[in-house]
Design a protein around this motif. Structure first.
Motif, short mmCIF file in Angstrom:
data_model
loop_
_atom_site.label_atom_id
_atom_site.label_comp_id
_atom_site.label_asym_id
_atom_site.label_seq_id
_atom_site.Cartn_x
_atom_site.Cartn_y
_atom_site.Cartn_z
N GLY A 23 5.97 43.16 18.54
CA GLY A 23 5.04 42.34 19.31
C GLY A 23 5.55 41.97 20.68
O GLY A 23 5.12 40.96 21.26
N VAL A 24 6.47 42.77 21.22
CA VAL A 24 7.07 42.51 22.52
C VAL A 24 6.60 43.57 23.51
O VAL A 24 6.55 44.76 23.19
CB VAL A 24 8.62 42.51 22.42
CG1 VAL A 24 9.26 42.28 23.78
CG2 VAL A 24 9.08 41.44 21.42
N GLU A 25 6.28 43.13 24.73
CA GLU A 25 5.82 44.04 25.78
C GLU A 25 6.98 44.39 26.71
O GLU A 25 7.92 43.61 26.88
CB GLU A 25 4.70 43.40 26.59
CG GLU A 25 3.47 43.02 25.77
CD GLU A 25 2.48 42.23 26.59
OE1 GLU A 25 2.06 42.72 27.67
OE2 GLU A 25 2.11 41.11 26.17
N VAL A 26 6.86 45.55 27.34
CA VAL A 26 7.82 45.97 28.37
C VAL A 26 7.12 45.83 29.72
O VAL A 26 6.12 46.50 29.98
CB VAL A 26 8.29 47.42 28.13
CG1 VAL A 26 9.23 47.86 29.25
CG2 VAL A 26 8.96 47.54 26.78
N SER A 27 7.63 44.96 30.57
CA SER A 27 7.00 44.71 31.86
C SER A 27 7.00 45.97 32.72
O SER A 27 7.88 46.82 32.61
CB SER A 27 7.73 43.60 32.61
OG SER A 27 7.67 42.38 31.89
N PHE A 28 6.01 46.05 33.61
CA PHE A 28 5.94 47.14 34.57
C PHE A 28 5.50 46.58 35.91
O PHE A 28 4.90 45.50 36.00
CB PHE A 28 4.98 48.23 34.09
CG PHE A 28 3.58 47.74 33.80
CD1 PHE A 28 2.61 47.67 34.79
CD2 PHE A 28 3.23 47.32 32.51
CE1 PHE A 28 1.32 47.21 34.52
CE2 PHE A 28 1.94 46.86 32.24
CZ PHE A 28 0.99 46.81 33.24
N ASP A 29 5.79 47.29 36.97
CA ASP A 29 5.43 46.85 38.31
C ASP A 29 3.91 46.74 38.43
O ASP A 29 3.18 47.67 38.07
CB ASP A 29 5.94 47.85 39.36
CG ASP A 29 7.45 47.91 39.44
OD1 ASP A 29 8.12 47.47 38.49
OD2 ASP A 29 7.96 48.41 40.46
N GLY A 30 3.45 45.61 38.94
CA GLY A 30 2.02 45.39 39.11
C GLY A 30 1.37 44.63 37.97
O GLY A 30 0.20 44.21 38.08
N LEU A 31 2.10 44.39 36.88
CA LEU A 31 1.55 43.61 35.77
C LEU A 31 1.23 42.19 36.25
O LEU A 31 2.03 41.57 36.94
CB LEU A 31 2.56 43.54 34.63
CG LEU A 31 2.27 42.61 33.46
CD1 LEU A 31 1.07 43.10 32.66
CD2 LEU A 31 3.48 42.45 32.56
N GLU A 32 0.06 41.68 35.88
CA GLU A 32 -0.32 40.30 36.22
C GLU A 32 -0.61 39.51 34.96
O GLU A 32 -1.23 40.02 34.02
CB GLU A 32 -1.55 40.29 37.13
CG GLU A 32 -1.24 40.62 38.58
CD GLU A 32 -2.36 40.26 39.53
OE1 GLU A 32 -2.12 40.29 40.74
OE2 GLU A 32 -3.48 39.95 39.07
N ILE A 33 -0.15 38.29 34.94
CA ILE A 33 -0.36 37.38 33.81
C ILE A 33 -1.00 36.12 34.35
O ILE A 33 -0.50 35.50 35.30
CB ILE A 33 0.98 37.04 33.14
CG1 ILE A 33 1.60 38.31 32.54
CG2 ILE A 33 0.79 35.96 32.08
CD1 ILE A 33 3.02 38.12 32.05
N SER A 34 -2.10 35.72 33.76
CA SER A 34 -2.75 34.45 34.11
C SER A 34 -2.28 33.38 33.13
O SER A 34 -2.16 33.64 31.94
CB SER A 34 -4.27 34.60 34.05
OG SER A 34 -4.74 35.54 34.98
N PHE A 35 -2.03 32.20 33.66
CA PHE A 35 -1.61 31.10 32.77
C PHE A 35 -2.09 29.76 33.33
O PHE A 35 -2.59 29.67 34.42
CB PHE A 35 -0.09 31.11 32.58
CG PHE A 35 0.73 30.80 33.80
CD1 PHE A 35 1.25 29.52 33.97
CD2 PHE A 35 0.99 31.75 34.77
CE1 PHE A 35 2.02 29.21 35.10
CE2 PHE A 35 1.75 31.45 35.88
CZ PHE A 35 2.27 30.18 36.05
#
Length: 304
Positions: free
Chosen positions: A292-304
């Motif tokens: 259940g873990v993601e690998v970040s990549f360039d351009g990924l956006e997270i809203s919080f």
């Protein structure tokens, strides 16, 4: 409030300019299972004004790929309201040189030890005094929350981490609090939190508390195994000895992340070119995703 991943690789990027390991060779050859990455940095804020967290050597490329950080409200403009450095390492600070054309002193937040390293061991801040100059702000390490002028609704808290300072630091082998920090980003309008620590060598009680109470956790993904660099013949040092907790094995990052609530979004960042999780078809990548873990990549956006 958004967090945008500008760069997701460790120092040297992916592929690293002088590396012909299996991973770097694959990405140069256009492998569909390998995605090129620039060096670790994120921006937090929006829609027009942002805090740049770590200024990598790839900052110009990263800004060109991020139109939101160039709102163009004047002939000369930027969406960067300030810069915060987690440490004084080359791959997190060299990009400051590329911001020298700024017309006013660059608002900068660091700890005292990182400021000293960048004034003495690697005097970037002294060099910048001949250009735009720097308006330095010392980061509190006592748990006091702070804000960044110009970035609305963002509240931050800095946590000292168990890691190591830059090789040119006078206390490289005798780390002090503030050599490396993690950050809690909080959207005061929603109460949602992100814990960010691209360099993390040990999970202390304070770090675990911050991870456990965050909605999003983005942490050190440098190495898959502790002896990765030794096995590949690139170094004689383990990952832990240079301040990076590996993902696999007893007490590794995946084990810790597995203890978090099921509702927590979990991501890895600052991924070294040798780490097999960069191969999206590898068993190691499948193990990360199964956890259940993601690998970040360039351009990924997270809203919080």
């Amino acid at each position: 409030m958004k967090l945008r991943v500008l760069g997701s690789a460790a120092g040297g990027g992916f592929p690293q300019w002088n590396c012909n390991c299996v991973q770097c060779t694959a990405v140069r050859a256009g492998s569909p299972n390998h995605r090129a990455r620039t060096q670790s940095s994120v921006a937090v804020g929006g829609p027009d004004d942002w805090l740049l967290v770590n200024a990598s050597p790839d900052i110009l490329t990263q800004l060109q790929r991020s139109p939101a950080l160039q709102p163009a409200r004047a002939v000369r403009d930027t969406g960067i309201a300030g810069v915060l450095l987690c440490d004084g390492q080359i791959d997190h600070s060299t990009g400051l040189y590329m911001l020298r054309e700024r017309g006013t002193p660059l608002p900068l937040w660091t700890t005292r030890p990182a400021h000293d390293d960048l004034s003495l061991g690697n005097p970037i801040l002294r060099v910048l005094s001949h250009y735009c100059g720097v308006a330095w702000n010392e980061l509190p390490l006592d748990g006091t929350a702070f804000t960044i002028p110009g970035v609305a609704d963002l509240r931050l808290t800095a946590l000292p981490l168990d890691s190591k300072p830059a090789p040119y630091s006078p206390h490289r082998e005798s780390p002090v609090p503030g050599d490396n920090i993690g950050l809690v980003f909080e959207n005061v309008a929603t109460g949602r939190r992100v814990f960010y620590a691209p360099g993390l060598g040990e999970i202390s009680p304070a770090v675990w508390e911050a991870m456990s109470t965050a909605d999003v956790v983005m942490v050190d993904g440098t190495f898959w195994t502790d002896d990765e660099m030794i096995r590949l013949g690139f170094s004689q040092k383990t990952g832990r000895s240079i301040g990076h907790l590996p993902q696999s094995g007893a007490g590794g990052m995946l084990e810790w992340l597995g203890r978090l609530p099921a509702t927590t979004r979990k991501l890895l960042i600052h991924i070294n070119n040798t780490n097999p999780i960069l191969d999206e078809a590898s068993p190691e990548r499948q193990a990360v995703e199964a956890a259940g873990v993601e690998v970040s990549f360039d351009g990924l956006e997270i809203s919080f």
